[in-house]
Motif scaffolding. Structure first.
Motif, mmCIF file in Angstrom:
data_model
loop_
_atom_site.group_PDB
_atom_site.id
_atom_site.type_symbol
_atom_site.label_atom_id
_atom_site.label_comp_id
_atom_site.label_asym_id
_atom_site.label_seq_id
_atom_site.Cartn_x
_atom_site.Cartn_y
_atom_site.Cartn_z
ATOM 1 N N ASN A 52 0.827 -1.229 0.000
ATOM 2 C CA ASN A 52 0.000 0.000 0.000
ATOM 3 C C ASN A 52 0.854 1.269 0.000
ATOM 4 O O ASN A 52 0.714 2.132 0.872
ATOM 5 C CB ASN A 52 -0.953 -0.025 1.205
ATOM 6 C CG ASN A 52 -2.021 -1.082 1.036
ATOM 7 O OD1 ASN A 52 -2.967 -0.895 0.271
ATOM 8 N ND2 ASN A 52 -1.855 -2.225 1.694
ATOM 9 N N LYS A 87 2.232 4.843 -0.926
ATOM 10 C CA LYS A 87 1.766 6.151 -1.397
ATOM 11 C C LYS A 87 2.969 7.068 -1.509
ATOM 12 O O LYS A 87 3.844 7.051 -0.638
ATOM 13 C CB LYS A 87 0.777 6.767 -0.405
ATOM 14 C CG LYS A 87 -0.543 6.050 -0.348
ATOM 15 C CD LYS A 87 -1.457 6.724 0.671
ATOM 16 C CE LYS A 87 -2.764 5.959 0.760
ATOM 17 N NZ LYS A 87 -3.627 6.513 1.799
ATOM 18 N N ARG A 130 4.341 11.068 -2.003
ATOM 19 C CA ARG A 130 3.879 12.399 -1.610
ATOM 20 C C ARG A 130 4.716 13.467 -2.295
ATOM 21 O O ARG A 130 5.937 13.324 -2.408
ATOM 22 C CB ARG A 130 4.057 12.508 -0.088
ATOM 23 C CG ARG A 130 3.135 13.444 0.621
ATOM 24 C CD ARG A 130 3.159 13.200 2.120
ATOM 25 N NE ARG A 130 4.487 13.056 2.687
ATOM 26 C CZ ARG A 130 4.871 12.014 3.429
ATOM 27 N NH1 ARG A 130 4.032 11.022 3.669
ATOM 28 N NH2 ARG A 130 6.091 11.945 3.924
ATOM 29 N N GLU A 140 -0.855 13.394 -3.130
ATOM 30 C CA GLU A 140 -0.354 12.026 -3.000
ATOM 31 C C GLU A 140 -0.670 11.212 -4.242
ATOM 32 O O GLU A 140 -1.720 11.392 -4.857
ATOM 33 C CB GLU A 140 -1.029 11.336 -1.796
ATOM 34 C CG GLU A 140 -0.297 11.553 -0.509
ATOM 35 C CD GLU A 140 -0.855 10.681 0.605
ATOM 36 O OE1 GLU A 140 -0.118 10.449 1.552
ATOM 37 O OE2 GLU A 140 -2.025 10.236 0.534
ATOM 38 N N TYR A 141 0.220 10.334 -4.571
ATOM 39 C CA TYR A 141 -0.064 9.340 -5.609
ATOM 40 C C TYR A 141 -0.081 7.971 -4.939
ATOM 41 O O TYR A 141 0.890 7.571 -4.298
ATOM 42 C CB TYR A 141 0.991 9.369 -6.716
ATOM 43 C CG TYR A 141 0.813 8.233 -7.695
ATOM 44 C CD1 TYR A 141 -0.250 8.245 -8.608
ATOM 45 C CD2 TYR A 141 1.657 7.123 -7.680
ATOM 46 C CE1 TYR A 141 -0.444 7.176 -9.484
ATOM 47 C CE2 TYR A 141 1.462 6.060 -8.550
ATOM 48 C CZ TYR A 141 0.411 6.087 -9.446
ATOM 49 O OH TYR A 141 0.206 5.043 -10.303
ATOM 50 N N THR A 142 -1.204 7.265 -5.059
ATOM 51 C CA THR A 142 -1.322 5.937 -4.468
ATOM 52 C C THR A 142 -1.009 4.902 -5.530
ATOM 53 O O THR A 142 -1.650 4.883 -6.586
ATOM 54 C CB THR A 142 -2.748 5.701 -3.937
ATOM 55 O OG1 THR A 142 -3.034 6.732 -2.987
ATOM 56 C CG2 THR A 142 -2.872 4.351 -3.262
ATOM 57 N N GLN A 178 -3.374 -0.764 -6.083
ATOM 58 C CA GLN A 178 -3.215 -1.816 -5.081
ATOM 59 C C GLN A 178 -2.687 -3.122 -5.648
ATOM 60 O O GLN A 178 -1.870 -3.789 -5.013
ATOM 61 C CB GLN A 178 -4.530 -2.036 -4.350
ATOM 62 C CG GLN A 178 -4.277 -2.160 -2.872
ATOM 63 C CD GLN A 178 -5.462 -2.674 -2.099
ATOM 64 O OE1 GLN A 178 -6.474 -3.099 -2.676
ATOM 65 N NE2 GLN A 178 -5.343 -2.662 -0.806
ATOM 66 N N SER A 204 1.071 -3.351 -5.491
ATOM 67 C CA SER A 204 1.632 -2.686 -4.319
ATOM 68 C C SER A 204 1.895 -3.633 -3.151
ATOM 69 O O SER A 204 1.763 -3.249 -2.004
ATOM 70 C CB SER A 204 0.694 -1.557 -3.898
ATOM 71 O OG SER A 204 1.376 -0.556 -3.184
ATOM 72 N N TYR A 220 9.004 13.880 -5.881
ATOM 73 C CA TYR A 220 8.355 13.343 -4.680
ATOM 74 C C TYR A 220 9.229 13.599 -3.463
ATOM 75 O O TYR A 220 10.448 13.412 -3.513
ATOM 76 C CB TYR A 220 8.074 11.848 -4.854
ATOM 77 C CG TYR A 220 6.999 11.600 -5.905
ATOM 78 C CD1 TYR A 220 5.654 11.667 -5.556
ATOM 79 C CD2 TYR A 220 7.330 11.373 -7.237
ATOM 80 C CE1 TYR A 220 4.661 11.487 -6.512
ATOM 81 C CE2 TYR A 220 6.344 11.198 -8.194
ATOM 82 C CZ TYR A 220 5.012 11.249 -7.831
ATOM 83 O OH TYR A 220 4.037 11.077 -8.776
ATOM 84 N N MET A 237 7.157 9.352 1.258
ATOM 85 C CA MET A 237 6.301 8.209 0.949
ATOM 86 C C MET A 237 5.744 7.617 2.243
ATOM 87 O O MET A 237 6.261 7.862 3.339
ATOM 88 C CB MET A 237 7.097 7.125 0.208
ATOM 89 C CG MET A 237 8.132 6.426 1.075
ATOM 90 S SD MET A 237 9.152 5.223 0.174
ATOM 91 C CE MET A 237 7.974 3.960 -0.174
ATOM 92 N N THR A 249 1.658 1.494 9.706
ATOM 93 C CA THR A 249 1.956 2.334 8.560
ATOM 94 C C THR A 249 3.152 3.213 8.891
ATOM 95 O O THR A 249 3.245 3.752 9.990
ATOM 96 C CB THR A 249 0.737 3.198 8.197
ATOM 97 O OG1 THR A 249 -0.333 2.322 7.874
ATOM 98 C CG2 THR A 249 1.021 4.076 6.984
ATOM 99 N N SER A 259 5.641 6.391 7.623
ATOM 100 C CA SER A 259 5.705 7.559 6.756
ATOM 101 C C SER A 259 7.114 8.117 6.810
ATOM 102 O O SER A 259 7.661 8.320 7.902
ATOM 103 C CB SER A 259 4.687 8.593 7.246
ATOM 104 O OG SER A 259 4.637 9.651 6.334
#
Lengths: 371, 273
Positions: free
Chosen positions: B78, B80, B82, B88-90, B93, B96, B120, B123, B203, B205
């Motif tokens: 998952n 993403k 930034r 954001e670009y995801t 799925q 990913s 970017y 992430m 998660t 970051s």
């Protein structure tokens, strides 16, 4: 696809777009799901086996609730079911090639194992739980005594890998199937590709298991008002007692509400904590899945650890053997009274009723037996 | 990383193969190639400040226990990306889910394709496999998610993926288990009725604290992320091997999940080829 031959420009156009589509699909194989194994064109591979599967309609008995399994993700076909049955009865799926799924799940015992209290696997080893009977699995959402497996399509991995059941790494089971020359044509016929993948392997076994529908006991015929559905007065009295005293847990015509309950068994030396080991929730200690009572006459011994050999012992447990504990099911402690009150005569009537749940058609159906 | 020339060459070769393998999938023309590019992310597994060596090197945790590591795997999913403006670009799925394995160098560099071009600056990603994918149809779980082919990163008795697996030996681990320790952490918070089960999804970051990763059609930036396995022992919980020699699906496991959530740090953008 058999069609009258007539070569028109439109047909050529359609054919070529079909070919382009096929090419695109074959390029995506690596990371896209199986295409629907519905009727389709033949695959050039697969040793000349034509991929033209025949759909099978899963029986949905009138007295059953709605099916849970999503058939749209795995449409049943004659070829898929046949492949699944071959895998189910293939002892190569165990480390020393002695134990198949059907070794422990014997048809005459309602696909349970009547000889042993605890499951008996490779090298004469014993597990910690009684082999559950297999039937009406399309109506289940969670599997095993503790509900640890949440999809029928993932179920076979556990017994194949379990060191006291079949003791084979699942990757090795797949590899053996890939190397066995009898399988590529069967996979080709079932899925339009002779490549053995995890998903196809598991879905084929699911297809076979899903066909194990038991719904033709004398009780079923009685409920559906079909010929052969006559119950004696004792059996009818047992049915009334059942509805009063047992149907809270053994609910619906599947005879289970699929919940997890502590039925007051004395904790054995195995000290199996049941559902707790899946949820780590204190409230789930000593809880096990309420089993169906279909074919209960044939699926002895009883309880998660097979401690009772007869139905009489089971009912005696509910009458006099229930042990209190913090997670004991409230239904077994109504009005401060442990267990279920039954007279000897009522006990016999209850047993008489339970035997009407035996489905002789199911346990003798050749379609479910090894070839 | 003290790699010999041979190892270096081998690595380049393996990464090259991995990139080539990924390239073959880039046949989809629905994206405008003018506006998309690729981003590479390398997970470099270390222990404190030294490169992680399986089996051979002895490390010491904050509890003063020495140990070696024999296996180290984790799922990254998952993802993403930034940008500086917060947009954001995801990553879709389906593409990913990645299993990083210390014993498979090729698995440590992942290539994200069809990324909209731009600079970017950070992430985020999940450690583990989210609940939706954990319960998804088996046909949707191929590659690293195939229960048969992912190096045992799957529990068959309690359906679900193992998110992080670290194994090794330590003199303080019980002799009865050959001085081995096991930390197999998973649990996606499943359960149909009542209380949800363990949820050890975490998660992470990260900010690309320098110039950022400039994805262009003509250049493929490579982000180096350092994964410090020592954080599994010395994170917010000080993990003692003697006290907890094997933690799998149990109530102690969230402590380890909280620790592994801290093991990733951004290092730098590697030189663009």
């Amino acid at each position: 696809m058999i069609r009258p031959i007539s070569i028109s420009p439109i047909r050529i156009g359609l054919l070529s777009s079909l070919l382009v589509f096929l090419l695109a699909i074959s390029c995506q194989k690596a990371d896209s799901p199986d295409p629907d194994p519905g009727p389709g064109p033949t695959d050039p591979g697969g040793g000349g086996v034509v991929y033209k599967p025949t759909p099978v309609t899963l029986r949905q008995p009138a007295n059953f609730p709605a099916l849970v399994y999503d058939l749209s993700q795995n449409p049943l076909t004659v070829e898929g079911v046949a492949l699944g049955k071959t895998l189910f009865y293939d002892a190569q799926l165990s480390r020393d090639t002695t134990v198949s799924c059907g070794f422990c799940h014997q048809q005459f015992a309602g696909f349970g194992h009547s000889d042993h209290a605890l499951s008996h696997g490779i090298g004469s080893q014993f597990g910690t739980r009684n082999v559950p009977g297999l039937q009406n699995l399309g109506w289940d959402r969670e599997f095993f005594w503790d509900g640890g497996v949440t999809s029928l399509d993932e179920l076979p991995i556990a017994p194949i890998q379990n060191p006291v059941e079949m003791d084979l790494k699942f990757s090795e089971a797949l590899s053996r199937v890939q190397k066995n020359p009898k399988y590529p044509p069967l996979f080709q016929a079932a899925f339009g590709s002779d490549t053995v993948t995890t998903a196809r392997f598991l879905k084929a076994i699911s297809q076979f298991l899903l066909t194990l529908v038991s719904a033709d006991s004398r009780y079923d015929k009685y409920v559906r008002k079909e010929a052969g559905g006559d119950l004696t007065s004792d059996e009818l009295a047992g049915l009334t007692l059942f509805q009063q005293k047992c149907a809270t847990c053994h609910a619906t015509d599947l005879f289970t509400d699929k919940s997890y309950r502590n039925n007051g068994l004395q904790v054995s030396s195995i000290n199996d904590q049941g559902r707790y080991r899946i949820t780590l929730n204190e409230a789930d200690r000593l809880k096990f899945k309420v089993p169906s009572l279909r074919n209960v006459e044939k699926t002895f011994p009883y309880m998660h650890d097979g401690r009772f050999a007869t139905l009489d012992q089971v009912i005696e447990h509910y009458r006099t053997g229930v042990q209190d504990s913090p997670t004991l099911d409230p239904a077994l402690k109504a009005n401060g009274q442990l267990g279920v009150s039954l007279t000897d005569a009522q006990k016999n009537q209850l047993v008489a009723f339970l035997k009407t749940l035996t489905d002789n058609t199911f346990i003798s159906n050749r379609a479910f037996s090894p070839n | 990383m003290k790699a010999t020339v041979t190892t270096g060459l081998l690595l380049v070769f393996v990464i090259g193969i991995a990139v080539l393998a990924c390239d073959t999938k880039d046949t989809d023309t629905s994206f405008d190639p003018e506006n998309t590019g690729k981003l590479r992310i390398t997970f470099d597994n270390v222990v404190s400040s030294s490169d992680l060596k399986l089996g051979s090197t002895t490390y010491q945790n904050a509890s003063g226990e020495s140990f070696t590591i024999t296996k180290f795997n984790y799922f990254v999913s998952n993802i993403k990306l930034r940008k500086a403006d917060g947009s954001e670009y995801t990553v879709p799925q389906d593409s990913s889910y990645f299993l990083i394995q210390e014993e498979k160098p090729a698995s440590q560099t992942i290539t994200l394709s069809k990324i909209p071009t731009g600079n970017y600056t950070g992430m985020s990603f999940m450690i583990g496999v989210d609940s939706a994918r954990s319960l998804a149809n088996i046909s949707l779980r191929t590659g690293a998610l195939d229960p048969a082919l992912n190096d045992g990163m799957y529990w068959d008795w309690n359906s679900g993926y193992i998110f992080m697996k670290i194994e090794g030996t330590s003199p303080v681990a019980p002799a009865a288990q050959n001085n081995a320790f096991f930390y197999h952490i998973g649990g996606f918070g499943g359960g149909y009725n009542g209380k949800k089960t363990l949820n050890n999804l975490r998660t992470v970051s990260l900010a690309f604290t320098d110039s950022g990763a400039n994805v262009q059609t003509s250049s493929v930036p490579s982000v180096r992320i350092v994964t410090d396995a020592m954080k599994i022992f010395n994170g917010s919980t000080k993990l003692s091997i003697a006290q907890h020699p094997s933690v799998m699906f149990d109530d102690y496991s969230p402590n380890i999940a909280n620790n592994y959530a801290q093991m990733f740090s951004y290092d730098r953008i590697l030189a663009t080829p």
